[in-house]
Structures are given as C-alpha cells and as structure tokens.
Design a protein around this motif. Structure first.
Motif, PDB file in Angstrom:
ATOM      1  N   GLN A   1       0.826  -1.208   0.000  1.00 46.57           N
ATOM      2  CA  GLN A   1       0.000   0.000   0.000  1.00 46.57           C
ATOM      3  C   GLN A   1       0.861   1.260   0.000  1.00 46.57           C
ATOM      4  N   LEU A   2       1.891   1.258   0.828  1.00 44.17           N
ATOM      5  CA  LEU A   2       2.746   2.432   0.940  1.00 44.17           C
ATOM      6  C   LEU A   2       3.577   2.639  -0.321  1.00 44.17           C
ATOM      7  N   ALA A   3       4.044   1.551  -0.926  1.00 47.86           N
ATOM      8  CA  ALA A   3       4.825   1.662  -2.161  1.00 47.86           C
ATOM      9  C   ALA A   3       3.994   2.270  -3.283  1.00 47.86           C
ATOM     10  N   LEU A   4       2.758   1.835  -3.385  1.00 50.32           N
ATOM     11  CA  LEU A   4       1.875   2.391  -4.421  1.00 50.32           C
ATOM     12  C   LEU A   4       1.624   3.879  -4.194  1.00 50.32           C
TER      13      LEU A   4
ATOM     14  N   PRO B   1       4.957  13.610  -5.871  1.00 50.30           N
ATOM     15  CA  PRO B   1       5.795  14.439  -6.747  1.00 50.30           C
ATOM     16  C   PRO B   1       7.263  14.473  -6.331  1.00 50.30           C
ATOM     17  N   ALA B   2       7.549  14.392  -5.044  1.00 52.04           N
ATOM     18  CA  ALA B   2       8.930  14.491  -4.573  1.00 52.04           C
ATOM     19  C   ALA B   2       9.698  13.181  -4.693  1.00 52.04           C
ATOM     20  N   VAL B   3       9.002  12.096  -5.016  1.00 50.59           N
ATOM     21  CA  VAL B   3       9.644  10.774  -5.114  1.00 50.59           C
ATOM     22  C   VAL B   3      10.038  10.489  -6.549  1.00 50.59           C
ATOM     23  N   GLU B   4      11.290  10.123  -6.716  1.00 46.17           N
ATOM     24  CA  GLU B   4      11.822   9.842  -8.047  1.00 46.17           C
ATOM     25  C   GLU B   4      11.532   8.410  -8.477  1.00 46.17           C
ATOM     26  N   HIS B   5      11.791   7.444  -7.580  1.00 48.88           N
ATOM     27  CA  HIS B   5      11.573   6.026  -7.921  1.00 48.88           C
ATOM     28  C   HIS B   5      11.349   5.232  -6.636  1.00 48.88           C
ATOM     29  N   VAL B   6      10.538   4.177  -6.731  1.00 49.89           N
ATOM     30  CA  VAL B   6      10.264   3.282  -5.603  1.00 49.89           C
ATOM     31  C   VAL B   6      10.760   1.887  -5.955  1.00 49.89           C
ATOM     32  N   TYR B   7      11.493   1.274  -5.022  1.00 52.59           N
ATOM     33  CA  TYR B   7      12.022  -0.075  -5.207  1.00 52.59           C
ATOM     34  C   TYR B   7      11.288  -1.024  -4.260  1.00 52.59           C
ATOM     35  N   TYR B   8      10.424  -1.845  -4.820  1.00 48.38           N
ATOM     36  CA  TYR B   8       9.693  -2.835  -4.027  1.00 48.38           C
ATOM     37  C   TYR B   8       9.248  -3.954  -4.958  1.00 48.38           C
ATOM     38  N   GLY B   9       9.564  -5.195  -4.576  1.00 46.37           N
ATOM     39  CA  GLY B   9       9.279  -6.332  -5.442  1.00 46.37           C
ATOM     40  C   GLY B   9       7.821  -6.533  -5.762  1.00 46.37           C
ATOM     41  N   GLY B  10       6.937  -5.968  -4.942  1.00 50.46           N
ATOM     42  CA  GLY B  10       5.514  -6.109  -5.197  1.00 50.46           C
ATOM     43  C   GLY B  10       4.975  -5.188  -6.265  1.00 50.46           C
ATOM     44  N   LEU B  11       5.782  -4.239  -6.726  1.00 49.39           N
ATOM     45  CA  LEU B  11       5.363  -3.332  -7.796  1.00 49.39           C
ATOM     46  C   LEU B  11       5.615  -3.978  -9.155  1.00 49.39           C
ATOM     47  N   LYS B  12       4.668  -3.857 -10.033  1.00 50.40           N
ATOM     48  CA  LYS B  12       4.776  -4.529 -11.327  1.00 50.40           C
ATOM     49  C   LYS B  12       5.914  -4.010 -12.183  1.00 50.40           C
ATOM     50  N   ASP B  13       6.376  -2.781 -11.923  1.00 52.24           N
ATOM     51  CA  ASP B  13       7.469  -2.245 -12.725  1.00 52.24           C
ATOM     52  C   ASP B  13       8.843  -2.604 -12.160  1.00 52.24           C
ATOM     53  N   HIS B  14       8.882  -3.318 -11.039  1.00 53.01           N
ATOM     54  CA  HIS B  14      10.172  -3.746 -10.502  1.00 53.01           C
ATOM     55  C   HIS B  14      10.725  -4.861 -11.378  1.00 53.01           C
ATOM     56  N   PRO B  15      12.008  -4.782 -11.763  1.00 52.18           N
ATOM     57  CA  PRO B  15      12.560  -5.800 -12.672  1.00 52.18           C
ATOM     58  C   PRO B  15      12.511  -7.226 -12.138  1.00 52.18           C
ATOM     59  N   SER B  16      12.422  -7.397 -10.839  1.00 52.90           N
ATOM     60  CA  SER B  16      12.377  -8.745 -10.244  1.00 52.90           C
ATOM     61  C   SER B  16      10.964  -9.184  -9.871  1.00 52.90           C
ATOM     62  N   HIS B  17       9.955  -8.427 -10.281  1.00 54.18           N
ATOM     63  CA  HIS B  17       8.591  -8.710  -9.831  1.00 54.18           C
ATOM     64  C   HIS B  17       8.134 -10.126 -10.191  1.00 54.18           C
TER      65      HIS B  17
ATOM     66  N   SER C   1      12.418   0.729  -0.659  1.00 51.88           N
ATOM     67  CA  SER C   1      13.304   1.885  -0.728  1.00 51.88           C
ATOM     68  C   SER C   1      12.775   2.841  -1.779  1.00 51.88           C
ATOM     69  N   PHE C   2      13.140   4.095  -1.628  1.00 52.57           N
ATOM     70  CA  PHE C   2      12.738   5.077  -2.630  1.00 52.57           C
ATOM     71  C   PHE C   2      13.772   6.190  -2.708  1.00 52.57           C
ATOM     72  N   THR C   3      13.878   6.777  -3.879  1.00 46.14           N
ATOM     73  CA  THR C   3      14.757   7.923  -4.059  1.00 46.14           C
ATOM     74  C   THR C   3      13.912   9.182  -4.149  1.00 46.14           C
ATOM     75  N   VAL C   4      14.424  10.242  -3.558  1.00 43.85           N
ATOM     76  CA  VAL C   4      13.745  11.528  -3.638  1.00 43.85           C
ATOM     77  C   VAL C   4      14.447  12.393  -4.683  1.00 43.85           C
ATOM     78  N   ARG C   5      13.744  13.377  -5.182  1.00 43.69           N
ATOM     79  CA  ARG C   5      14.332  14.275  -6.173  1.00 43.69           C
ATOM     80  C   ARG C   5      15.350  15.163  -5.469  1.00 43.69           C
ATOM     81  N   GLY C   6      16.611  14.994  -5.846  1.00 46.03           N
ATOM     82  CA  GLY C   6      17.686  15.730  -5.204  1.00 46.03           C
ATOM     83  C   GLY C   6      18.802  14.797  -4.784  1.00 46.03           C
ATOM     84  N   GLY C   7      19.453  15.116  -3.667  1.00 46.37           N
ATOM     85  CA  GLY C   7      20.572  14.314  -3.192  1.00 46.37           C
ATOM     86  C   GLY C   7      20.491  14.072  -1.702  1.00 46.37           C
ATOM     87  N   ARG C   8      21.667  14.036  -1.025  1.00 46.10           N
ATOM     88  CA  ARG C   8      21.701  13.755   0.399  1.00 46.10           C
ATOM     89  C   ARG C   8      20.909  14.788   1.203  1.00 46.10           C
TER      90      ARG C   8
END
Length: 402
Positions: free
Chosen positions: A280-283, A289-305, A320-327
């Motif tokens: 639920q949280l990954a979806l 808008p501030a999230v660049e990418h989400v890494y979770y095996g339950g998402l259909k766009d994950h390469p290992s799904h 895991s997720f990346t935000v737009r920007g850096g550290r």
C-alpha cells in the motif's frame, strides 16, 4: 535438574503446516508440566556420575553439557527454525553476523574462493572483502541478478556462493534454483540470507540452496528486543557450524532464544501484515511528486517482480525510494518524521527508516556503493504494523518540503 519430556516430537509434526510448526515444533516439557517454553538460565549441568559425564563430553550419550553449545531453550529455537525452513537441523548464533561468520569459518580455509552478491547488507560485504580476505580467502563480488557473472566468476577453488534475496535495500531477487545449479556444478555450497522474507514467505532450501542464514534480530523476533542469528541446512553441514560455535563461542543466550520462540508463533501473521502494508505504501509513494523512484518487489514495474512472485508467497515489508535531489533532500525527509523510528534496524512492529549511504552501507567505498545502487538520495523503509494512513502522513511531513 528437571527431566525433559517430549511434548510434540517432530515425528508427530510431519506434514504439519508452517503455522503449526511455528507454535509447536521443538517443544519439550519438564516434570513441572509447564505449557509455555521455560528459560533454562544455567551455565552448566549436573551429571549423575563420572561415567555419564564422560559419555556426555565424548558425544556417546545425548544430553546437556555446557550452555555455550547445549541449552534446552536454545535447542527448541534451533529445532523450530529448522522445521520452518524445511531443514534437517539448525544452529543458533549470537547475531546475524555471527551466523554468517560461523558458516564461513566452518567451510572455508586459506586459498578458497567465495562469490558474493554486491547487493547484501553492508557489514556482510565488509566481512567478505576485508576480514576473510585478510586470512587468505579470495572473494569476488558480482551482480545479484546477472547469472553469467556468477558463472564466469567460478574457479576450481570456489567453495561457497552467498546471496541475500530480496536484496538490501533495492529488493532485487536472485533466482535461487539457478544459483544452486551454478554452485553445484563446482561442488560449492549456496548460502542464502533469508532475513527479509523469513520462511513464512520463502524457503530457499526447497529451491536448491544448501544453507540458509538469518538475523533473528529482525522479523523472527518482530519487536526489536534481542540480537540473534540462525543457520539451517543438512545435519552434516550444521555439525560443522556447531563445531565452530562450540569452540569459538558466538552463542545465543537462553533468554534471547525464548524471545525468538515467542516471535515465531506470530511470524506468518506478521509477515502477511508487513507485506500488505508495504505494498500500500509503495503504491502511494509512486505517485508523490517528490519521489523519483520506488524499489519494491511487489510493484509490477520492478525488474524482479515476476521472479519474486514465483518464488515468494508475498513481497515482504522492506522498500526503498529515491527523492528528487541528493543527500540534503533525503535528510530533510528523515529529519521531518515524527512517528516512524529513525533507526537502522528492521523487522519490527514499529516502522523504521534510514539513509543507507551514510549508515548501513556507510563503510563501503563510494565505488562499491555505486555498484550496489546505493545513491545519496536513497531512503530505506521497513514498514511496520501501524496504520498505513498514519505512515503516509508522517512521510508527507518531509516529502512536502521538497
């Protein structure tokens, strides 16, 4: 000393479902008739006579000798986690890293070769690349999902292949059956760290792995109370691991074993709940808008799904997720949270969040972090059992600042 009486011998649990094994496997009962497993807080055991002492120490007679390597509470935990993984035997250790170290020390010697995935817990990488190499064990790091890399890294001296699946923290998934075939082509052992899934969601031994290791500190406990580890597999392999632990002493305490036994009783329920909340949280994160990418095996766009769906019951609680920007932007999110725990541990009922590049993987070189996909804008979250709506509100405190 009370006599241990069989309560649910494993032969009576043959064919039992995981939920039953999680509650009943390995139970013993003393003459007191206790229903809950007792904690045997003793360092040593009294022998009836000299002959019994000699027989116990030589191994001719089964029984307790010294709690560094024989303790009824610890033994119950070992039998239970082995039953859940479908293993012949199990060995408990003082921590997850102690379990990995004990496995390596049991089967490796100077001149041997190890192939390890780059996508493992940062401290696991340090163990292989710094400390084992210091004693003459050669190590190659390869991509978890690139099978040709594993094949090409094989040598005549390869003794062990090590992988963590799903990976920490990007949720990549190894094809366990294919890795097992690669390992066995060279008579090497395949060791799988099953910490993120636990046997409630994945059983690597059934897919061809030789040995499974756990940080019991995580989901096996489920409430962040104790440190512990476990190794399971064939009895002949576990005898080797036990030999190292008996001699060198990275032992699980009886109290911690008792805590883990209580955790195992609710393992399936918790893992299903963690998985449902994480999905639920990954979806939700995917559309922020501030999230660049989400890494979770339950998402259909994950390469290992597709592979995760095939070899796991569900996708676990870590994303895991990346935000737009850096550290700087990642730290803004972390510093704004008020409900989620800012800590590097995972597997608790409480959700946790961390910045891997400066914590769990901070001891790796910049080059190694880049190779493992650990970027400065990456955040790892272990989703707990709170209301998902409340978790969204807490994350949004930081995401709304970006």
């Amino acid at each position: 000393m009370t006599e241990e009486l069989p309560l649910n011998p494993l032969e009576f649990l043959q064919g039992a479902e995981l939920d039953t094994l999680a509650v009943r496997a390995g139970q013993v009962r003393s003459h007191e008739g206790e229903h809950g497993e007792p904690i045997y807080t003793t360092s040593s055991y009294v022998f009836k006579n000299a002959a019994e002492a000699a027989a116990r120490f030589s191994g001719e007679q089964p029984g307790n000798v010294y709690s560094r390597y024989t303790n009824p509470t610890v033994r119950t935990f070992e039998q239970r986690i082995a039953a859940l993984e479908g293993a012949e035997a199990g060995v408990a250790a003082a921590s997850g890293m102690a379990a990995i170290l004990s496995t390596c020390m049991a089967f490796l010697q100077a001149g041997d070769h190890v192939i390890c995935s780059r996508s493992v817990f940062g401290t696991t990488t340090v163990l292989f690349t710094k400390y084992l190499q210091k004693f003459g064990v050669n190590v190659d790091l390869v991509s978890l999902t690139d099978l040709p890399q594993w094949k090409n890294a094989l040598t005549k001296k390869t003794r062990l292949l090590f992988a963590e699946t799903p990976s920490n923290p990007l949720s990549d998934v190894a094809d366990i059956a294919k890795l097992a075939a690669i390992a066995h082509s060279q008579d090497a052992l395949l060791v799988i760290d099953n910490c993120f899934c636990t046997p409630a969601l994945q059983q690597p031994l059934a897919l061809g792995a030789d040995i499974v290791v756990h940080s019991a500190t995580k989901y096996l406990d489920g409430q962040g109370r104790c440190l512990g580890g476990a190794v399971v597999g064939k009895k002949e392999h576990m005898d080797e691991v036990l030999g190292f632990i008996r001699t060198c002493g990275p032992t699980m305490s009886p109290f911690n074993a008792w805590v883990f036994l209580k955790g195992l009783e609710t393992l399936r329920l918790r893992m299903d709940a963690h998985s449902a909340n994480a999905l639920q949280l990954a979806l939700w994160l995917q559309v922020q808008p501030a999230v660049e990418h989400v890494y979770y095996g339950g998402l259909k766009d994950h390469p290992s799904h597709a592979l995760a769906k095939k070899q796991q019951r569900a996708f676990g609680g870590v994303l895991s997720f990346t935000v737009r920007g850096g550290r700087e932007e990642a730290w803004k999110v972390l510093d704004a949270i008020r409900v989620i725990s800012h800590t590097a541990n995972l597997g608790d009922a409480k959700s946790t969040i961390v910045h891997p590049a400066t914590t769990t993987h901070g001891r790796l070189s910049g080059e190694d972090r880049a190779a493992a996909g650990i970027t400065e804008n990456l955040i790892r979250m272990a989703v707990g059992l709170e209301s998902v709506e409340d978790l969204k509100k807490d994350l949004n405190r930081g995401l709304s600042l970006l």
